[in-house]
Design a protein around this motif. Structure first.
Motif, PDB file in Angstrom:
ATOM      1  N   ARG A 140      41.557 -35.267  16.062  1.00  0.00           N
ATOM      2  CA  ARG A 140      42.345 -36.186  17.101  1.00  0.00           C
ATOM      3  C   ARG A 140      41.209 -37.257  17.226  1.00  0.00           C
ATOM      4  N   ALA A 141      40.088 -37.216  17.613  1.00  0.00           N
ATOM      5  CA  ALA A 141      39.177 -38.231  18.082  1.00  0.00           C
ATOM      6  C   ALA A 141      38.889 -39.189  17.126  1.00  0.00           C
ATOM      7  N   ILE A 174      47.615 -39.077  15.592  1.00  0.00           N
ATOM      8  CA  ILE A 174      48.688 -39.303  14.936  1.00  0.00           C
ATOM      9  C   ILE A 174      49.759 -39.689  15.860  1.00  0.00           C
ATOM     10  N   THR A 175      49.519 -39.894  17.464  1.00  0.00           N
ATOM     11  CA  THR A 175      50.491 -40.550  17.939  1.00  0.00           C
ATOM     12  C   THR A 175      50.355 -42.004  18.599  1.00  0.00           C
ATOM     13  N   ASP A 176      49.307 -42.281  17.921  1.00  0.00           N
ATOM     14  CA  ASP A 176      48.763 -43.975  18.301  1.00  0.00           C
ATOM     15  C   ASP A 176      49.113 -44.770  17.372  1.00  0.00           C
ATOM     16  N   LEU A 234      44.658 -34.643   8.253  1.00  0.00           N
ATOM     17  CA  LEU A 234      44.754 -35.064   9.630  1.00  0.00           C
ATOM     18  C   LEU A 234      44.937 -33.796  10.404  1.00  0.00           C
ATOM     19  N   GLY A 235      44.484 -33.768  11.496  1.00  0.00           N
ATOM     20  CA  GLY A 235      44.294 -32.393  12.368  1.00  0.00           C
ATOM     21  C   GLY A 235      43.215 -31.483  11.849  1.00  0.00           C
ATOM     22  N   ALA A 236      42.187 -32.166  11.384  1.00  0.00           N
ATOM     23  CA  ALA A 236      41.213 -31.394  10.820  1.00  0.00           C
ATOM     24  C   ALA A 236      40.371 -30.438  11.633  1.00  0.00           C
TER      25      ALA A 236
END
Length: 484
Positions: free
Chosen positions: A217-218, A222-224, A192-194
């Motif tokens: 993020r697209a 990680i906040t959803d 994640l955060g790649a």
């Protein structure tokens, strides 16, 4: 009378272990500790986190079930009767097709890893076969099973009761022979955060590895909460969280404070919950900013003492990640990777003939993203003990001003053009406090067999690579001369 002890015996199938359980009997019957997490983990059983307990009651001798490889780990034992058990490794790898057989009674138990085909034949009437699994059964999960025919000629299971005399379901008679079995693939790794500095380095580190998925993020916010609900976590064994809010000064503003806590703490808490629920290994990247810098060298066991909002939010995320039984918290300092960073700023200033004033009373070591990525991969592939590890580049500590001078020198500029300034004199309204010392003790990561490259060597390689890339638009971006 001596109390019998729990014992473990390895099998030819990697990860599968046969246990002999102490059974205490008298005229009334018997008692046993069928599952004891503490004792069994101490004997090497993975802390596999069972979530469902099932019982298969078999009324007749000769009932035969299998061979089923399931997408979860199982811990099998008997409440009554006897079985002849047969297990075949159906995982993709060098032990594919390995057979192990054993007769089991109430005193026996066996741990069967995900992907190992399981079958049994009852040797007594009224046999109760029980098992714990670490994922919930569902119709969707059953689609991930791998099957092998009970009568496969290559494996040639020595059934005590011939299959033509056994009780076998029509479905189990029609499973494929070994030559037609598609091996069960290992669970995957999710990064994640790649798209950030570390994420980009992880893409390069795992280039060509088809078992690793990358999500920016697209793809996965990680906040959803909806992103977590939509993800099929059964596919994964490991999640590497390279996402973070890193705008240290902006974190001191009202909007930045909320974003820092939402990403660095709240999202990590969600990831930790998922990791616990699905028995995942969580790799989480931490920062030197969780410390106030009053200690000269920071060890992994030092208690957090963050000075600013960024450090506070990272420390909260670390605490959440540490709850996961299988976790690696990788702490770095002064990160340098693709994109805007202090080294590129100094290279641009050197090219412009500028004379920057750079702080000389903050100490640390650079951490090149490629070495953090390599350190993460090493921890995972070497099965290093879970916990927190410092990962920066090696060598003598230095100040930001020292780094700037070395960048100027490597760029062919005069290092003497770099002047020094104290943190107190450099400070501007709204600037976040910085740790005085960001030096990380590297003893623990060294003891796992990983030796980070010297920072001076990596710095020279990095600048050489940046100079060789004329299309790199970030190369001439000028930032603050006070570090992160």
């Amino acid at each position: 009378m001596d109390t019998p002890e729990l014992t473990a015996r390895p099998t030819p199938i990697p990860g599968m272990v046969l246990y002999e359980l102490p059974v205490h009997g008298d005229a009334r019957g018997w008692f046993k500790e069928n599952w004891h997490r503490g004792k069994m983990v101490a004997l090497g059983l993975p802390d596999f986190g069972p979530v469902q307990n099932n019982i298969s009651f078999n009324a007749k001798r000769g009932t035969t079930r299998g061979i089923h490889a399931e997408p979860w780990d199982k811990f099998i034992s008997l409440a009554s009767g006897r079985i002849f058990g047969a297990w075949v490794d159906l995982r993709d790898g060098p032990t594919f097709g390995t057979l192990f057989c054993a007769e089991m009674t109430a005193k026996d138990a066996i741990f069967v890893p995900r992907g190992v085909g399981n079958a049994f034949q009852t040797l007594d009437d009224n046999t109760a076969y029980t098992y714990l699994v670490n994922d919930h059964w569902s119709a969707e999960a059953q689609a991930d099973y791998t099957f092998l025919n009970l009568a496969d000629e290559d494996i040639a299971v020595p059934w005590p009761i011939p299959l033509d005399q056994a009780i076998v379901s029509d479905q189990d008679r029609t499973h494929p022979r070994l030559g037609d079995v598609v091996p069960m693939r290992a669970r995957r790794t999710l990064v994640l955060g790649a798209d950030g500095q570390l994420g980009t380095a992880l893409r390069a580190e795992y280039d060509g590895d088809e078992t690793v998925d990358f999500a920016g993020r697209a793809t996965f916010d990680i906040t959803d909460d909806a992103a977590y609900r939509a993800m099929d976590w059964r596919k994964y064994a490991t999640v590497i969280n390279a996402a973070a809010y890193t705008a240290v000064d902006a974190a001191e503003t009202q909007q930045g404070r909320a974003a820092a806590w939402r990403i660095n703490a709240g999202a990590v808490t969600r990831l930790a919950r998922v990791a616990v629920e699905h028995s995942l290994t969580l790799v989480h990247v931490s920062s030197d900013y969780v410390f106030d810098g009053t200690v000269d060298v920071h060890g992994e066991d030092e208690q957090p003492s963050p000075l600013g909002v960024y450090g506070q939010s990272k420390a909260a995320g670390d605490a959440a990640a540490a709850v996961v039984p299988r976790h690696y918290i990788v702490r770095s300092s002064w990160v340098v990777g693709e994109g805007r960073n202090f080294v590129r700023t100094m290279a641009a200033l050197a090219a412009q003939g500028a004379s920057p004033a750079v702080v000389d009373d903050q100490w640390g070591r650079l951490s090149f993203a490629k070495d953090i990525a390599a350190g993460i991969r090493h921890l995972l592939t070497s099965s290093a003990p879970f916990g927190t590890y410092n990962v920066s580049n090696s060598g003598e500590p230095y100040s930001w001003a020292d780094v700037a001078r070395e960048v100027f020198r490597l760029c062919g500029a005069d290092p003497g053009k770099v002047t020094t300034i104290s943190t107190a004199d450099y400070a501007k309204p709204g600037m976040a406090p910085r740790p005085r010392s960001s030096v990380l003790d590297l003893t623990k990561i060294h003891n796992t067999g990983f030796a980070p490259a010297p920072a001076t060597r990596r710095l020279a390689e990095y600048l050489e690579g940046a100079a060789a890339d004329p299309d790199d638009g970030n190369r001439l971006t000028v930032r603050s001369a006070g570090g992160k």
